[in-house]
Design a protein around this motif. Sequence first.
Motif, mmCIF file in Angstrom:
data_model
loop_
_atom_site.group_PDB
_atom_site.id
_atom_site.type_symbol
_atom_site.label_atom_id
_atom_site.label_comp_id
_atom_site.label_asym_id
_atom_site.label_seq_id
_atom_site.Cartn_x
_atom_site.Cartn_y
_atom_site.Cartn_z
ATOM 1 N N UNK A 70 0.736 -1.095 -0.075
ATOM 2 C CA UNK A 70 -0.007 0.049 0.047
ATOM 3 C C UNK A 70 0.735 1.382 -0.010
ATOM 4 N N UNK A 71 2.105 1.282 0.872
ATOM 5 C CA UNK A 71 2.686 2.625 0.776
ATOM 6 C C UNK A 71 3.437 2.470 -0.340
ATOM 7 N N UNK A 72 3.911 1.502 -0.856
ATOM 8 C CA UNK A 72 4.772 1.497 -2.062
ATOM 9 C C UNK A 72 3.921 2.008 -3.290
ATOM 10 N N UNK A 104 -4.406 5.506 6.183
ATOM 11 C CA UNK A 104 -3.001 5.258 6.360
ATOM 12 C C UNK A 104 -2.589 4.120 5.337
ATOM 13 N N UNK A 105 -2.055 4.318 4.046
ATOM 14 C CA UNK A 105 -1.174 5.867 3.863
ATOM 15 C C UNK A 105 -2.294 6.797 3.300
ATOM 16 N N UNK A 106 -1.858 7.980 3.600
ATOM 17 C CA UNK A 106 -2.892 9.030 3.105
ATOM 18 C C UNK A 106 -1.872 9.983 1.880
ATOM 19 N N UNK A 107 -2.888 10.552 1.040
ATOM 20 C CA UNK A 107 -1.926 11.121 -0.052
ATOM 21 C C UNK A 107 -2.907 12.549 -0.188
ATOM 22 N N UNK A 150 2.985 2.592 7.214
ATOM 23 C CA UNK A 150 4.115 1.729 7.652
ATOM 24 C C UNK A 150 3.439 0.531 8.159
ATOM 25 N N UNK A 151 4.291 -0.488 7.900
ATOM 26 C CA UNK A 151 3.867 -1.887 8.144
ATOM 27 C C UNK A 151 4.054 -2.193 9.698
ATOM 28 N N UNK A 152 5.229 -1.454 10.383
ATOM 29 C CA UNK A 152 5.006 -1.792 11.696
ATOM 30 C C UNK A 152 4.782 -0.465 12.627
#
Length: 151
Positions: free
Chosen positions: A19-21, A89-92, A120-122
């Motif tokens: 998701x972050x990537x 999370x994540x927001x853009x 973030x994953x953790x």
Amino acid sequence: MKTLIRISLLICLSVLAGCKFFTDMEMEKLCKKDGGIKIYEQVKLPKEMFSRYGNPNFFNTVNRSENVIKVSGNGYESMWESQYLRRGSPSLRKDVFSVVRQSDGKLLGTLTSYARHGGDVLPRLGPDSAKRCPKDLAQTDLWRSIFKKQD
């Protein structure tokens, strides 16, 4: 059973990291399309209207609404508009800074940037991670690009 739990945990962590990537990839794509500073007209002003650091120092009135902040002075208005393209999370988020001459409403320039927060994953001990595109640009960079000192 332990193997199944480990595999499930690994899959969940991979999805969360993805998701972050993918949000970072989307942000970079948007930034290439319309990010950065665009100047439509430069304005020459007397040296007295600048701080010792080269920033215009005549913006002195501030008006705030839900997602818009306006500062104005000496016939010019600078606005900051923020729009969430994705919440959570994540927001853009997309931020647009603009400068307008009040006498004729002419747009003098814009700075468009994008920001990703979280994903973030953790869990982190501090604030969520963040990334901005383009890097190291601020509203003062837009002002310095539009307003120039008279010789």
